[in-house]
Motif scaffolding. Structure first.
Motif: not given
Length: 400
Positions: A248, A293, A296-297, A300, A309, A313
């Motif tokens: 992440y 974000e 990334a979420v 992941t 995930a 965060k």
């Protein structure tokens, strides 16, 4: 539907040869529910994949949504020859035990992206070993040495006097023969594989199997630096097996510009969803960090699940918004006094003392949250929190 499917398949591609064939395969699927075969080959030369490798896997998953059956070839035979693609010298051959061990790891990782029910995992030793000596000799008669030397890396090595083994000439022929044996409709690969991908078309024509595969090439994904291709040796990679917090944080570290490249090549969001999101950022309605974000979420969660995930965060936000220290940093112990550059390397947050010096000089290194600029600093007995950049931490106890 065909138009929409074709747009998603073409998304992010570097080059397509025989797009008309792909379109016709899609039409037959939507009109007659007729499936087609999409081939990809992976030589299991290393046990772990990074996101650069998954660019191809994402494209395969797209084909699966639109009628494609993936022929996932693990090149257990060809890996023991060694393809020199992009290299200036012959690649080292692998022993069978290593190949099979790496292949098992690959299978565990790829099904986090691919649908197992629409994937045939195949080992090319199954049909290549049956060729025998006479079959391989016959295969070599279908392509000339002059044509083989048109391949860019072979040409450069030949002109420079660097050795090229005969087995390396055989490699693309064997990869092409995979397409003959499997009667593949489409083959995908990176742009660095163009010569080998076209070999499949050539050999399907030579063996007169009644079809010529279309070829789809994907670009090479840039690493975290946004310049060099993603590579473990360059240290700019995001590994499929990276821990959730690390994965992440690495994605959050990429530039806002590179983020859209990752969305296009790695995200499962549709082109329209990405367009709307990007337009929102450009108009100032959506903050770039929020968009990142989401990326990334999503990535992941793909490899570690939704819960991991969202925890990653939360941890990232806790550390970076509040300036806290991560809750799960590794702890080390060394006898002191110890040179700061050596400590950073031994704690695994710098790859080398020379890089440590550069980062200290750039103001990227902190000790107990205080920025340091003394490259000769000696850490006396005590406990320290070492930090490089925003996401690399280690706890060090220096003893007498």
């Amino acid at each position: 539907m065909v138009k929409e499917a074709l747009a998603e398949i073409k998304r992010g591609t570097a080059e397509i040869i025989d797009e008309e064939r792909i379109e016709n395969l899609l039409k037959e699927y939507f009109e007659k529910n007729k499936h087609y075969f999409v081939k990809v080959g992976f030589d299991p030369t290393a046990p772990d994949l990074h996101l650069g490798h998954t660019v191809l896997l994402q494209k395969l998953a797209t084909f699966q949504r639109y009628g494609g059956i993936v022929q996932f070839i693990i090149g257990d035979f060809t890996a023991m020859i060694g393809d020199p693609t992009g290299k200036s010298e012959t690649r080292k051959k692998l022993d069978r035990e290593t190949v099979l061990e790496n292949a098992k790891s690959y299978q565990e990782q790829v099904f986090k992206i691919l649908d197992p029910d629409k994937t045939h995992v195949l080992f090319n030793s199954h049909w290549i070993e049956k060729l025998g000596a006479s079959g391989i000799v016959e295969l070599t008669t279908l392509f000339s040495v002059a044509r083989m030397l048109e391949r860019d890396d072979f040409e450069k090595r030949y002109k420079s006097g660097s050795p090229i083994s005969i087995s390396e000439f055989i490699y693309p022929l064997l990869q092409g023969y995979d397409s003959v044996y499997l009667k593949s409709d489409i083959e995908i690969g990176g742009t660095d594989q163009k010569f080998n991908l076209l070999m499949g078309r050539h050999l399907q024509r030579s063996y007169n199997i009644g079809k010529e595969q279309a070829v789809l090439m994907m670009p090479i994904l840039e690493g975290l630096d946004g310049v060099q291709k993603m590579s473990k040796s360059l240290g700019n990679y995001i590994g499929v097996t990276d821990e959730p917090n690390e994965m992440y944080a690495k994605i959050m570290s990429i530039s806002d510009e590179l983020m859209w490249r990752y969305f296009e090549l790695l995200s499962s969001k549709t082109l329209e969803e990405i367009r709307v999101l990007k337009e929102g950022v450009q108009k100032g309605k959506v903050h770039p960090k929020y968009a990142k974000e989401l990326l990334a979420v999503e990535i992941t969660a793909r490899f570690h699940g939704d819960e991991a995930a969202h925890k990653a965060k939360e941890e990232f936000d806790r550390v970076h918004k509040k300036g806290d220290i991560p809750s799960d940093i590794s702890e080390y112990e060394m006898a002191g006094p110890v040179w700061i550059a050596k400590a950073l390397v031994e704690c695994g947050i710098e790859p080398s003392t020379s890089q440590a010096r550069r980062d200290i000089n750039a103001g990227a290194v902190r000790v107990n949250r205080e920025k340091i600029n003394d490259m000769n600093l000696q850490l006396e007995p005590g406990e320290y929190i070492l930090q490089v950049g925003k996401r690399k931490f280690a706890k060090l106890k220096v003893t007498k």
